[in-house]
Design an enzyme around this catalytic site. Structure first.
Site, PDB file in Angstrom:
ATOM      1  N   SER A   1      11.346  -2.082  -1.937  1.00  0.00           N
ATOM      2  CA  SER A   1      11.357  -1.522  -3.288  1.00  0.00           C
ATOM      3  C   SER A   1      12.468  -0.485  -3.368  1.00  0.00           C
ATOM      4  O   SER A   1      12.826   0.126  -2.351  1.00  0.00           O
ATOM      5  CB  SER A   1      10.015  -0.853  -3.595  1.00  0.00           C
ATOM      6  OG  SER A   1      10.108  -0.016  -4.744  1.00  0.00           O
TER       7      SER A   1
ATOM      8  N   TYR B   1       3.884   5.273  -0.804  1.00  0.00           N
ATOM      9  CA  TYR B   1       4.509   3.986  -1.119  1.00  0.00           C
ATOM     10  C   TYR B   1       6.001   4.045  -0.801  1.00  0.00           C
ATOM     11  O   TYR B   1       6.552   3.154  -0.138  1.00  0.00           O
ATOM     12  CB  TYR B   1       4.289   3.653  -2.591  1.00  0.00           C
ATOM     13  CG  TYR B   1       4.909   2.341  -3.038  1.00  0.00           C
ATOM     14  CD1 TYR B   1       4.266   1.131  -2.773  1.00  0.00           C
ATOM     15  CD2 TYR B   1       6.119   2.310  -3.727  1.00  0.00           C
ATOM     16  CE1 TYR B   1       4.820  -0.075  -3.183  1.00  0.00           C
ATOM     17  CE2 TYR B   1       6.685   1.111  -4.139  1.00  0.00           C
ATOM     18  CZ  TYR B   1       6.028  -0.079  -3.873  1.00  0.00           C
ATOM     19  OH  TYR B   1       6.583  -1.270  -4.277  1.00  0.00           O
TER      20      TYR B   1
END
EC number: 1.1.1.-
Length: 262
Positions: free
Chosen positions: A146, A159
């Protein structure tokens, strides 16, 4: 078709392939001729997708697996080894989840869950897949990361940490396993229309701001990520390894530009 642009005769494992980017990747690889195995936690979704893929003529098999659990990862790789006679050409570590909270509010259990789902699973499955990838003679690993592992985007510090670690893992494996003819790359999407971020995109103010900051002026679609995955697995990409590639409509390269109105 030129063999450089075909996956005919190749075997692939895609984790979390029943929805979102994972589903698009399964279909992309299948269209190019690969035989694909995918896994997910939800048996009903697996069966629904399997019926759809069979109707399209894709060579896809499925199994239930929660990749956050070590013993289930080991069972998954035993299944894959049996299905593909001990050889694997393509591994796409696609599973990932997020939890939006201020850093000070995460519990130890939440930290462990996010680490296990996002990072541990990618690391361990890559470990388990190594002998299969080596046996194939030409292996390709793609880690679905990501842009949160590249820049701060406010989707949770844990995350972001897992994705940053995945990016470095791609670089390390690319160097360590190159002698085994295994390539490893990471892909870093921005906001992509998937079930994982449907709640985020339902907040109109948030979506509007994201679109304004993205040079291309919109969020992406899963089928705008899956072609890159497929390309990195093709013989045509045989000299590409250790790369972290953003699929983000230009967000990560966007500084500040002022366009005066006429």
């Amino acid at each position: 078709m030129d063999k450089r642009w075909s996956l005919q005769g190749m075997n692939a494992l895609v984790t979390g392939g029943t929805k979102g980017i994972g589903e698009a990747v399964v279909e992309e690889l299948s269209i190019l001729g690969a035989r694909v195995h995918t896994c997910a936690r939800d048996e009903t979704q697996l069966q629904e997708r399997l019926r759809e893929w069979q109707e399209k003529g894709f060579q896809v098999t499925t199994s239930i697996c929660d990749v956050s659990l070590r013993e289930q990862r080991e069972k998954l790789m035993e299944t894959v080894s049996s299905l593909f006679q001990g050889k694997l050409n393509i591994l796409v570590n696609n599973v990932g989840t997020l939890m939006l909270k201020p850093t000070t509010e995460y519990t130890a259990e939440e930290f462990s869950f996010l680490m296990a789902t996002n990072l541990d699973s990618a690391f361990h499955i890559s470990q388990l897949a190594h002998p299969l990838l080596k046996a194939s003679g030409s292996g390709s690993i793609v880690l679905m990361s990501s842009i949160a592992g590249v820049v701060h985007v406010g989707v949770g510090s844990i995350y972001g940490a897992t994705k940053g670690a995945m990016n470095q893992l791609a670089r390390n494996l690319a160097c360590e396993w190159a002698s085994d003819n295994i390539r490893t790359n990471a892909i870093c999407p921005w906001l992509i229309t998937t079930p994982l971020i449907s709640d985020l995109l339902s907040v109109e103010e948030m979506k509007k701001e994201a679109e304004e900051r993205t040079p291309m002026g919109r969020v992406g679609e899963a089928n705008e990520v899956s072609p890159l995955v497929a390309f990195l697995c093709l013989p045509a990409a045989s000299y590409i390894t250790g790369q972290v590639i953003c699929v983000d409509g230009g967000l990560t390269v966007n500084g500040f530009s002022y366009q005066p109105h006429a």
